[in-house]
Write an enzyme that holds these catalytic residues in place. Structure first.
Site, PDB file in Angstrom:
ATOM      1  N   TYR A  46       0.835  -1.208   0.000  1.00  0.00           N
ATOM      2  CA  TYR A  46       0.000   0.000   0.000  1.00  0.00           C
ATOM      3  C   TYR A  46       0.876   1.267   0.000  1.00  0.00           C
ATOM      4  CZ  TYR A  46      -3.178   3.637   1.542  1.00  0.00           C
ATOM      5  OH  TYR A  46      -3.877   4.824   1.627  1.00  0.00           O
ATOM      6  N   TYR A  64     -13.063  12.024  -1.959  1.00  0.00           N
ATOM      7  CA  TYR A  64     -13.209  11.983  -0.502  1.00  0.00           C
ATOM      8  C   TYR A  64     -14.658  12.313  -0.114  1.00  0.00           C
ATOM      9  CZ  TYR A  64      -8.126  12.271  -0.957  1.00  0.00           C
ATOM     10  OH  TYR A  64      -6.825  12.065  -1.324  1.00  0.00           O
ATOM     11  N   VAL A  73      -3.705  12.994  -2.070  1.00  0.00           N
ATOM     12  CA  VAL A  73      -3.203  14.084  -1.220  1.00  0.00           C
ATOM     13  C   VAL A  73      -1.941  14.763  -1.752  1.00  0.00           C
ATOM     14  CG1 VAL A  73      -4.251  13.459   0.999  1.00  0.00           C
ATOM     15  CG2 VAL A  73      -2.070  12.436   0.328  1.00  0.00           C
TER      16      VAL A  73
HETATM   17  N1  GLU Z   1      -0.813   7.586   1.136  1.00  0.00           N
HETATM   18  C1  GLU Z   1      -1.900   8.369   1.646  1.00  0.00           C
HETATM   19  C2  GLU Z   1      -2.357   7.795   2.969  1.00  0.00           C
HETATM   20  O1  GLU Z   1      -2.471   6.606   3.079  1.00  0.00           O
HETATM   21  C3  GLU Z   1      -2.995   8.356   0.653  1.00  0.00           C
HETATM   22  C4  GLU Z   1      -4.098   9.235   1.071  1.00  0.00           C
HETATM   23  C5  GLU Z   1      -4.710  10.008  -0.036  1.00  0.00           C
HETATM   24  O2  GLU Z   1      -4.128  10.334  -1.045  1.00  0.00           O
HETATM   25  O3  GLU Z   1      -5.885  10.309   0.166  1.00  0.00           O
HETATM   26  O4  GLU Z   1      -2.595   8.499   3.901  1.00  0.00           O
END
Ligand code: GLU
Length: 306
Positions: free
Chosen positions: A191, A242, A260
């Protein structure tokens, strides 16, 4: 309509929004991004790329990678297995929220676009070890973007692995309730790596076109099963931005997924793919100037699917 002019105007009109948001800092490496950057690439039906603004700025996929891991997990396991581990409903909660994991019955994460759901989906990707699973994911992303150079940004990966305690907490909880079957640390490692895959707006635009064509890649070959491409786009509409996905559907009306890093992947069915970068984020974690820019493009080119 001259598309170059439309894109240049949209960059000019919306750059002012960059100063109204903030770059993500909870992953330390992301805080180095330029808050004033704004770039867009568009890939038209015939594969032509048109760009404007800071579109050569590389960035990491972050949450956009959740679309690709979902596609691969569905290809590997089929719908029934995947949706026994993760739901199909929007949450209204922030992407990294932990609260519903324990309070809801039954307990699977509500959808594959929030972190908990995405980690569960990533744990389903097949391969003998993390390296092989990552290579399979990279193969899919490189084919979607028609770019064999795409790889992990190891600095962002390290930064994320060292600070990703909330994701770690969620993953261990998912293991405890039987949503993750394999090794938790392996699921987390993959991940963190998928989130740190480095791309540009041009890559995103081509990836968007691959989804817009229902899975046919930039070179004309079938990369994604059409039913899976359709499903991915549906999640982009309901959960891709989101807990602002409803507002985005009304203001812009294009299937899209944000990350993000300030990136947005958009797929206009049967018309084009769009990639946007603008690291300054609004309160919900979406590129603040990027959303305004897409709103203008949608209005100017009549891109809303609704
Ligand atoms: N790598 C980020 C996390 O797991 C991804 C979150 C995102 O882009 O919303 O917090």
């Amino acid at each position: 309509m001259n598309l170059h002019d439309v894109l240049n105007r949209a960059i000019e009109n919306n750059r002012k929004w960059c100063s109204k948001g903030n770059v993500a800092t909870y992953i330390p490496e992301l805080s180095k991004a330029n808050p004033c950057a704004l770039g867009v690439s568009l890939c038209t039906w015939d594969g032509k790329i048109i760009t404007a603004g800071d579109c050569d700025t590389p960035f990491t996929l972050q949450s956009i990678s959740k679309i690709c891991s979902l596609i691969l997990a569905l290809q590997d396991n089929g719908r029934e297995k995947v949706f026994s581990k993760v739901g199909m409903e929007p949450t209204g909660d922030p992407f990294n929220s932990i609260v519903k994991l324990e309070t809801l019955e039954p307990s699977p994460p509500l959808n594959p676009m929030i972190n908990a759901g995405a980690i569960a989906v990533t744990s389903l990707i097949k391969g003998s070890d993390v390296d092989e699973r990552l290579e399979r994911l990279l193969t899919l992303i490189r084919a979607m973007a028609d770019n064999n150079q795409i790889d992990v940004d190891w600095e962002v990966y390290t930064s994320e692995r060292e600070t990703g305690n909330r994701n770690r907490a969620m993953a261990y909880f998912l293991k405890d309730i039987g949503i993750i079957d394999g090794q938790v640390e392996e699921a987390l490692d993959l991940y963190f790596k998928q989130c740190a895959i480095k791309i540009t707006c041009q890559d995103l635009a081509r990836m968007g076109l691959t989804l817009a064509t229902q899975g046919i890649g930039p070179c004309g070959e079938i990369i994604i099963d059409p039913a899976i491409a359709k499903l991915a786009k549906t999640f982009m509409v309901t959960c891709g931005m989101y807990n602002a996905s409803g507002e985005f559907a009304i203001r812009v009306g294009i299937p899209a997924k944000s990350g993000v890093s300030g990136s947005i992947l958009a797929a206009v069915p049967h018309r084009m793919g769009i990639g946007v970068i603008g690291p300054s984020l609004d309160k919900k974690g979406n590129s603040i100037a990027g959303v305004h820019l897409l709103e203008e493009l949608s209005r100017e080119m009549k891109l809303s699917i609704f």
